[in-house]
Design a protein around this motif. Sequence first.
Motif, mmCIF file in Angstrom:
data_model
loop_
_atom_site.group_PDB
_atom_site.id
_atom_site.type_symbol
_atom_site.label_atom_id
_atom_site.label_comp_id
_atom_site.label_asym_id
_atom_site.label_seq_id
_atom_site.Cartn_x
_atom_site.Cartn_y
_atom_site.Cartn_z
ATOM 1 N N LYS A 152 -1.370 4.616 3.999
ATOM 2 C CA LYS A 152 -1.729 5.133 5.320
ATOM 3 C C LYS A 152 -0.886 4.497 6.419
ATOM 4 O O LYS A 152 -0.412 5.155 7.330
ATOM 5 N N SER A 188 -6.669 9.579 0.331
ATOM 6 C CA SER A 188 -5.669 10.541 0.789
ATOM 7 C C SER A 188 -4.299 9.885 0.805
ATOM 8 O O SER A 188 -3.903 9.244 1.758
ATOM 9 N N ASP A 231 -10.787 10.790 -6.022
ATOM 10 C CA ASP A 231 -10.553 10.898 -4.588
ATOM 11 C C ASP A 231 -11.547 10.067 -3.792
ATOM 12 O O ASP A 231 -12.075 10.505 -2.769
#
Lengths: 235, 290
Positions: free
Chosen positions: B53, B120, B210
């Motif tokens: 990220k 993500s 996830d």
Amino acid sequence: MLEIHELHVKYGVIPALHGISLSVKEGEMVSLIGANGAGKSTTLRAISGIVRPTEGYITLCGQEITSMGAHKIAGLGVAHVPEGRGVFPNLTVMENLSLGAYLRKNKLEIAEDAEWVFEVFPRIYERKKQLAGTLSGGELQMLAIARAMMARPRLLLLDEPSMGLSPILVEEVFRMVCELNHDRGVTILLVEQNARMALTVSDRAYVMETGEIVASGVSQELMQRDEIRRAYLGA
Amino acid sequence: MFLQQLVNGLTIGGIYALIAIGYSLVYGILRIVNFAHGDIFMMGSFFGLIISKASGLSFLVVAPIAMACTGMLGMLVERLAYRPLRGADSMSVLICAMGVSTLLANLAQLIFGTQTHLYSVGFQLRHFQFGSVSITNLQFIMVIITVVSLTILLAFVKKTKFGIAMRATSNNLTTAKMMGINTNIVISITFAIGSMLASGAGMMVGMYYDAVFPTMGFSYGIKAFAAAVLGGIGSLPGAMLGGLTIGVVESLGSAYLSSGYRNAFAFGIMIIVLILKPTGIMGKVVREKV
């Protein structure tokens, strides 16, 4: 080459060595004799850095090694064949030998030494692919000595090489130890309960009793002393 | 359905195997169970997510960085928590390990929050249909990475000089020192290897479900521990076999019996192993050293 001065070692609160002093000169074979629990093995363990002395000091070729890590002392050329042989049972014979040369870089010299070791110990060569744990007692002792030789040591510490061996094997092992000392010039400090054998092969000897050195001198002369003969040679 | 569950079981079993290796490596050398290992796995997963990220780099670049960070965390834990207790009795080490486990899990909650995070990292999931079995590209990747890393590890331990030194240290620490082996470095590297594999497993779990959360280390850690016990703790092939077995049994069990008992299968196996064959499938009887 090796100087020990007023060395004290304790296991917890139990004292094992009460201030022993001894020395080994370059090229000598010196033996430490004495009964069980006299502190012979502890002395070797202190030299190779496995136990920490509480007082006193040890020097090797003038360099103090008293509180050095065991792997560093090995790096200075001290090879220790521990009591009970200390080979790695789950490793092959060849792997055990290669660990003897763990700190050496020159592959050519290592290969030369391996050849020489196999010449001296043909039995080891026959078993080189076997796990060390499958060897017999005599073979284990030979492997332990062979592995120490792979280090090309300046000082070899031998702890009870005759333990658990038949009389014929004891003769054979000591013949090899003498060869190492005479032909290869390896300095040897030998710990042995078989006092007669130790005094026969060594140049000088120290006699230990309950953590202290009680007698020392040229081996041949010690063998003539009455009190030594009575206490250690059974005569 | 059977084949599908088998595939799913082998995928997650590979994850358990990767984590179980860490338990077995450390146990083999220090004879301690590193109960903080599950939390190191969790931290490894989070490292991947936050580095991804923060940097926006491809996950192919991020994953090795995260693994390196986790390896260092493992070494740090060994240095600060276990090394001072070298030679202490096993109960002290066990309590210390649980302390480290709690510390890491709480630290993660403090830093990342207690909620579950989406993983993500920009992975494009694709499905492939083989008859009745559906396999994702992620499952393929997971199986390949697991097989490759375990093969490399086995070859490393078997063939390299350092690998031989690791096995020697695990055989007899004192004699290994006499050979000139710096056993402290061997132990540090052992923790690093175990932690890096756990980190890889953590990131794959994150992508597979996830989801990551700070307390996930416990259930994965304890199941991987069961896998290590099943295979014979201390044995690397055993840890692999144990991981795959637990994964498959869990997957088939929750499909055919009840998914509510998902966690019970692993522990059931562990209890049965401990009763019937405490040394595990590939474990050797260790004689107490006198």
